[in-house]
Scaffold this motif. Sequence first.
Motif, mmCIF file in Angstrom:
data_model
loop_
_atom_site.group_PDB
_atom_site.id
_atom_site.type_symbol
_atom_site.label_atom_id
_atom_site.label_comp_id
_atom_site.label_asym_id
_atom_site.label_seq_id
_atom_site.Cartn_x
_atom_site.Cartn_y
_atom_site.Cartn_z
ATOM 1 N N THR A 1 -22.753 -27.506 14.922
ATOM 2 C CA THR A 1 -23.270 -26.175 15.239
ATOM 3 C C THR A 1 -22.806 -25.720 16.620
ATOM 4 O OG1 THR A 1 -25.214 -26.534 13.853
ATOM 5 C CG2 THR A 1 -25.348 -24.789 15.507
ATOM 6 N N LEU A 2 -22.862 -26.624 17.594
ATOM 7 C CA LEU A 2 -22.444 -26.265 18.947
ATOM 8 C C LEU A 2 -20.947 -25.965 18.997
ATOM 9 C CD1 LEU A 2 -24.465 -28.829 21.104
ATOM 10 C CD2 LEU A 2 -25.038 -26.452 20.561
ATOM 11 N N SER A 3 -20.151 -26.764 18.285
ATOM 12 C CA SER A 3 -18.710 -26.527 18.258
ATOM 13 C C SER A 3 -18.394 -25.167 17.638
ATOM 14 C CB SER A 3 -18.020 -27.644 17.467
ATOM 15 O OG SER A 3 -16.651 -27.387 17.315
ATOM 16 N N GLY A 4 -19.034 -24.858 16.505
ATOM 17 C CA GLY A 4 -18.815 -23.569 15.858
ATOM 18 C C GLY A 4 -19.305 -22.403 16.698
ATOM 19 N N ALA A 5 -20.413 -22.598 17.410
ATOM 20 C CA ALA A 5 -20.960 -21.528 18.238
ATOM 21 C C ALA A 5 -20.025 -21.181 19.388
ATOM 22 C CB ALA A 5 -22.328 -21.937 18.783
ATOM 23 N N LEU A 6 -19.378 -22.180 19.977
ATOM 24 C CA LEU A 6 -18.437 -21.911 21.068
ATOM 25 C C LEU A 6 -17.209 -21.166 20.564
ATOM 26 C CD1 LEU A 6 -18.652 -25.258 23.071
ATOM 27 C CD2 LEU A 6 -19.459 -22.999 23.806
ATOM 28 N N ILE A 7 -16.755 -21.512 19.348
ATOM 29 C CA ILE A 7 -15.632 -20.785 18.753
ATOM 30 C C ILE A 7 -16.021 -19.331 18.488
ATOM 31 C CG2 ILE A 7 -14.162 -20.601 16.711
ATOM 32 C CD1 ILE A 7 -14.274 -23.671 16.540
ATOM 33 N N ALA A 8 -17.232 -19.144 17.917
ATOM 34 C CA ALA A 8 -17.710 -17.780 17.661
ATOM 35 C C ALA A 8 -17.866 -16.997 18.961
ATOM 36 C CB ALA A 8 -19.037 -17.838 16.912
ATOM 37 N N HIS A 9 -18.291 -17.665 20.027
ATOM 38 C CA HIS A 9 -18.432 -17.002 21.330
ATOM 39 C C HIS A 9 -17.080 -16.525 21.848
ATOM 40 C CE1 HIS A 9 -19.883 -16.086 25.342
ATOM 41 N NE2 HIS A 9 -18.998 -16.928 25.850
ATOM 42 N N ASP A 10 -16.035 -17.353 21.666
ATOM 43 C CA ASP A 10 -14.688 -16.953 22.089
ATOM 44 C C ASP A 10 -14.218 -15.720 21.314
ATOM 45 O OD1 ASP A 10 -14.483 -18.921 23.980
ATOM 46 O OD2 ASP A 10 -13.410 -20.325 22.675
ATOM 47 N N HIS A 11 -14.492 -15.687 20.005
ATOM 48 C CA HIS A 11 -14.124 -14.513 19.204
ATOM 49 C C HIS A 11 -14.909 -13.282 19.668
ATOM 50 C CE1 HIS A 11 -11.377 -16.145 16.247
ATOM 51 N NE2 HIS A 11 -12.150 -17.205 16.105
ATOM 52 N N ARG A 12 -16.162 -13.471 20.001
ATOM 53 C CA ARG A 12 -16.980 -12.358 20.502
ATOM 54 C C ARG A 12 -16.419 -11.812 21.809
ATOM 55 N NH1 ARG A 12 -22.353 -12.813 23.421
ATOM 56 N NH2 ARG A 12 -23.380 -10.788 23.232
ATOM 57 N N MET A 13 -15.995 -12.696 22.701
ATOM 58 C CA MET A 13 -15.395 -12.264 23.958
ATOM 59 C C MET A 13 -14.087 -11.528 23.702
ATOM 60 S SD MET A 13 -17.438 -13.154 26.396
ATOM 61 C CE MET A 13 -16.333 -12.911 27.774
ATOM 62 N N SER A 14 -13.276 -12.051 22.764
ATOM 63 C CA SER A 14 -12.020 -11.388 22.429
ATOM 64 C C SER A 14 -12.263 -9.985 21.903
ATOM 65 C CB SER A 14 -11.263 -12.223 21.393
ATOM 66 O OG SER A 14 -10.125 -11.539 20.922
ATOM 67 N N GLY A 15 -13.262 -9.839 21.011
ATOM 68 C CA GLY A 15 -13.579 -8.518 20.475
ATOM 69 C C GLY A 15 -14.034 -7.551 21.553
ATOM 70 N N ALA A 16 -14.800 -8.049 22.523
ATOM 71 C CA ALA A 16 -15.276 -7.185 23.613
ATOM 72 C C ALA A 16 -14.107 -6.694 24.461
ATOM 73 C CB ALA A 16 -16.273 -7.946 24.477
#
Length: 290
Positions: free
Chosen positions: A68-83
């Motif tokens: 879960t933590l590994s996937g959450a960090l990946i999702a966070h990177d995608h969120r930053m990219s989208g921003a």
Amino acid sequence: AIYAAHPGFSYTEAEDESGDYDGQGAGSKPTVAISCPSFTDVRLSVRGLSITAGLLEQRGYPELIARTLSGALIAHDHRMSGAILGEVVTGSEAVTMTTGTLGTTAPLLTAIELQVEHMRYVNRLARGVSLEAVFPFWVKGAIRSDLALRNGVDMLSVADSQIDAWFAERGVSPQYVYNWQDLTGDGHNFKVWPSTVQFLLYPAGTWVKGGSEVITLDTLFDSTLLGTNDFVALFTEESYLTAKMCTDSRVITVPVDSTGTTGGSIIINGDGTEAPEAEARLDARAQSLE
């Protein structure tokens, strides 16, 4: 004299053959005053992520928490990219193309050709100046589908390198990104490609990304959470900004139709004569595309 338009310079004086600049016989030359530029304030924005987990859950299912933590960090990177992409889109001039052509490949390549030539002309850019073009990740699939459906040509195998070459021949260095114009929803509802595609176009170096990590913590225990048998599995926060260093950046919208359509066709009989129903079928086809 002809004076090219350029940011910071604006005047309309024209010199006639006698050397008269102002049309009044004074012969004065046009004078341009360089004004002090105003400040552009670019500040950091901050985004973060916090995840808690149970102490007993950590003992019983450590692999679940780790995943879960590994996937959450990946999702966070995608969120930053989208921003970041969102800020670049907001800071770019919106252009909507009406090419009058059909399909996906031809309208997109035409839009690139037109906008690249215009950007080079108005900014007096040399041919060697690199222009960046940013496309959604799925655009290659839409192009391949369009080409594969064309009548009378064998384009069932179009490599990524071929599409990249088409873009490069028109003067852009292409990038393909997630987190912008995403394909969403369930798979059983995704049956056609989007009817429009956007791409960013700007000279290399126009946009600069800045930022830094503010704080990252994991496996943090505090008295409040310990009372409920929980702990902070992950807490992270980072800052980011986008700074526009040049004036010309565009987000270009292109109407597309990935059905292999290239133009009107004529239905003929085996002897080469036009079939009676040809006109009616063409009319029906034209109406379906409106």
